[in-house]
Design a protein around this motif. Sequence first.
Motif, PDB file in Angstrom:
ATOM      1  N   ALA A 176     105.990  16.926  38.127  1.00 19.51           N
ATOM      2  CA  ALA A 176     107.228  16.197  38.396  1.00 19.51           C
ATOM      3  C   ALA A 176     107.678  15.370  37.223  1.00 19.51           C
ATOM      4  O   ALA A 176     108.855  15.203  36.356  1.00 19.51           O
ATOM      5  CB  ALA A 176     107.373  15.255  39.524  1.00 19.51           C
ATOM      6  N   GLU A 177     106.796  14.624  36.272  1.00 18.95           N
ATOM      7  CA  GLU A 177     106.957  13.867  35.236  1.00 18.95           C
ATOM      8  C   GLU A 177     107.455  15.046  33.967  1.00 18.95           C
ATOM      9  O   GLU A 177     108.209  14.357  33.192  1.00 18.95           O
ATOM     10  CB  GLU A 177     105.636  12.968  34.783  1.00 18.95           C
ATOM     11  N   VAL A 178     106.917  16.026  33.876  1.00 15.07           N
ATOM     12  CA  VAL A 178     107.201  16.800  32.745  1.00 15.07           C
ATOM     13  C   VAL A 178     108.474  17.394  32.980  1.00 15.07           C
ATOM     14  O   VAL A 178     109.454  17.446  32.079  1.00 15.07           O
ATOM     15  CB  VAL A 178     106.201  17.973  32.827  1.00 15.07           C
ATOM     16  N   ALA A 179     109.008  17.682  34.229  1.00 19.85           N
ATOM     17  CA  ALA A 179     110.291  18.011  34.588  1.00 19.85           C
ATOM     18  C   ALA A 179     111.166  16.956  34.267  1.00 19.85           C
ATOM     19  O   ALA A 179     112.296  17.508  33.378  1.00 19.85           O
ATOM     20  CB  ALA A 179     110.357  18.621  35.809  1.00 19.85           C
ATOM     21  N   ALA A 180     111.092  16.157  34.441  1.00 19.71           N
ATOM     22  CA  ALA A 180     111.989  14.783  34.304  1.00 19.71           C
ATOM     23  C   ALA A 180     112.147  14.424  32.869  1.00 19.71           C
ATOM     24  O   ALA A 180     113.088  14.142  32.445  1.00 19.71           O
ATOM     25  CB  ALA A 180     111.515  13.534  35.165  1.00 19.71           C
ATOM     26  N   GLY A 181     110.976  14.443  32.205  1.00 19.28           N
ATOM     27  CA  GLY A 181     110.967  14.340  30.638  1.00 19.28           C
ATOM     28  C   GLY A 181     111.905  15.354  30.045  1.00 19.28           C
ATOM     29  O   GLY A 181     112.337  15.014  28.836  1.00 19.28           O
ATOM     30  N   ALA A 182     111.779  16.825  30.477  1.00 24.22           N
ATOM     31  CA  ALA A 182     112.486  17.640  29.635  1.00 24.22           C
ATOM     32  C   ALA A 182     113.795  17.829  30.178  1.00 24.22           C
ATOM     33  O   ALA A 182     114.592  18.545  29.770  1.00 24.22           O
ATOM     34  CB  ALA A 182     111.763  18.955  30.154  1.00 24.22           C
ATOM     35  N   GLY A 183     114.420  16.924  30.990  1.00 24.43           N
ATOM     36  CA  GLY A 183     115.823  16.671  31.231  1.00 24.43           C
ATOM     37  C   GLY A 183     116.316  17.676  32.216  1.00 24.43           C
ATOM     38  O   GLY A 183     117.368  17.657  32.321  1.00 24.43           O
ATOM     39  N   ALA A 184     115.454  18.255  33.138  1.00 21.94           N
ATOM     40  CA  ALA A 184     115.679  19.134  34.292  1.00 21.94           C
ATOM     41  C   ALA A 184     115.913  18.215  35.504  1.00 21.94           C
ATOM     42  O   ALA A 184     115.590  17.258  35.605  1.00 21.94           O
ATOM     43  CB  ALA A 184     114.659  20.100  34.560  1.00 21.94           C
ATOM     44  N   VAL A 185     116.981  18.921  36.350  1.00 21.04           N
ATOM     45  CA  VAL A 185     117.264  18.294  37.607  1.00 21.04           C
ATOM     46  C   VAL A 185     115.975  18.310  38.366  1.00 21.04           C
ATOM     47  O   VAL A 185     115.370  19.439  38.616  1.00 21.04           O
ATOM     48  CB  VAL A 185     118.311  19.001  38.376  1.00 21.04           C
ATOM     49  N   LEU A 186     115.490  17.318  39.041  1.00 21.94           N
ATOM     50  CA  LEU A 186     114.107  17.313  39.636  1.00 21.94           C
ATOM     51  C   LEU A 186     114.406  17.276  41.258  1.00 21.94           C
ATOM     52  O   LEU A 186     115.253  16.258  41.547  1.00 21.94           O
ATOM     53  CB  LEU A 186     113.149  16.235  39.027  1.00 21.94           C
ATOM     54  N   ILE A 187     113.925  17.945  41.998  1.00 20.61           N
ATOM     55  CA  ILE A 187     113.736  17.909  43.366  1.00 20.61           C
ATOM     56  C   ILE A 187     112.093  17.741  43.851  1.00 20.61           C
ATOM     57  O   ILE A 187     111.457  18.767  43.422  1.00 20.61           O
ATOM     58  CB  ILE A 187     114.611  19.065  44.169  1.00 20.61           C
ATOM     59  N   ARG A 188     111.771  16.910  44.876  1.00 15.49           N
ATOM     60  CA  ARG A 188     110.561  16.838  45.110  1.00 15.49           C
ATOM     61  C   ARG A 188     110.462  17.349  46.586  1.00 15.49           C
ATOM     62  O   ARG A 188     111.215  16.802  47.317  1.00 15.49           O
ATOM     63  CB  ARG A 188     109.852  15.632  44.698  1.00 15.49           C
TER      64      ARG A 188
END
Length: 224
Positions: free
Chosen positions: A46-58
């Motif tokens: 999740a942290e990698v996705a958010a840091g890369a600017g992707a829309v994150l759904i958990r």
Amino acid sequence: MMEYSVVIPAWNAASTLLQTIASARAQTVPPRRIVVVDDGSTDATAEVAAGAGAVLIRQANAGPGSACMAGIAATDTPLVALLDADDLWFPDKMERQIAVLLARPEVEIVSGAVRTFASDDPLHRPMVQSGMLRPTLVIRRGVFDRIGPIEDMPGLRGDMLDWLARFRHAGLCAEELPDVVALRRVHRGSLSFGRDALRDRGYIEVARRALMRRRAMAEGGGGT
């Protein structure tokens, strides 16, 4: 040019996800949105996705099919492209596939070939695979209204096989590019690595469902 979104189902993919997102961003026709669905990971996915600017759904761990559908629900583009969290696209993949969809409105899905590679096995021999595999698929979103959702199978294998079997059963049109458009990573720990009796139960369920559809058609009931 038709707009598209990228949906990446991800489970414990922190070590590979940044490269995967970068390959989606590097497209000659860039996506409107990249959605990563963290399917109950216990690492830093999740942290990698958010840091890369992707829309994150958990979500709690449910499987790649469920994760794909959660991601698709968060998009509104006419096209959806699926990409596994450990695979990579060639830069012109989407440009070439969108060109097919623009030229041929009867085509609902465009795929291509993949070449395997190993990040943790120096003895791995690369090979090219054809067929409609998740990291190659570009789908008109209306197909989901006609076919229904991608459903997870027992053992969390076979979800795309089942959905694509339903697609073919419905008589819809697909086109496969002959060239390699993506790289598929082979590594221990992924859901698709190796043979596993418990995980392979999903393939048995796919075959059972296909048989039931054929029986229903033979009896005049149609069915999906």
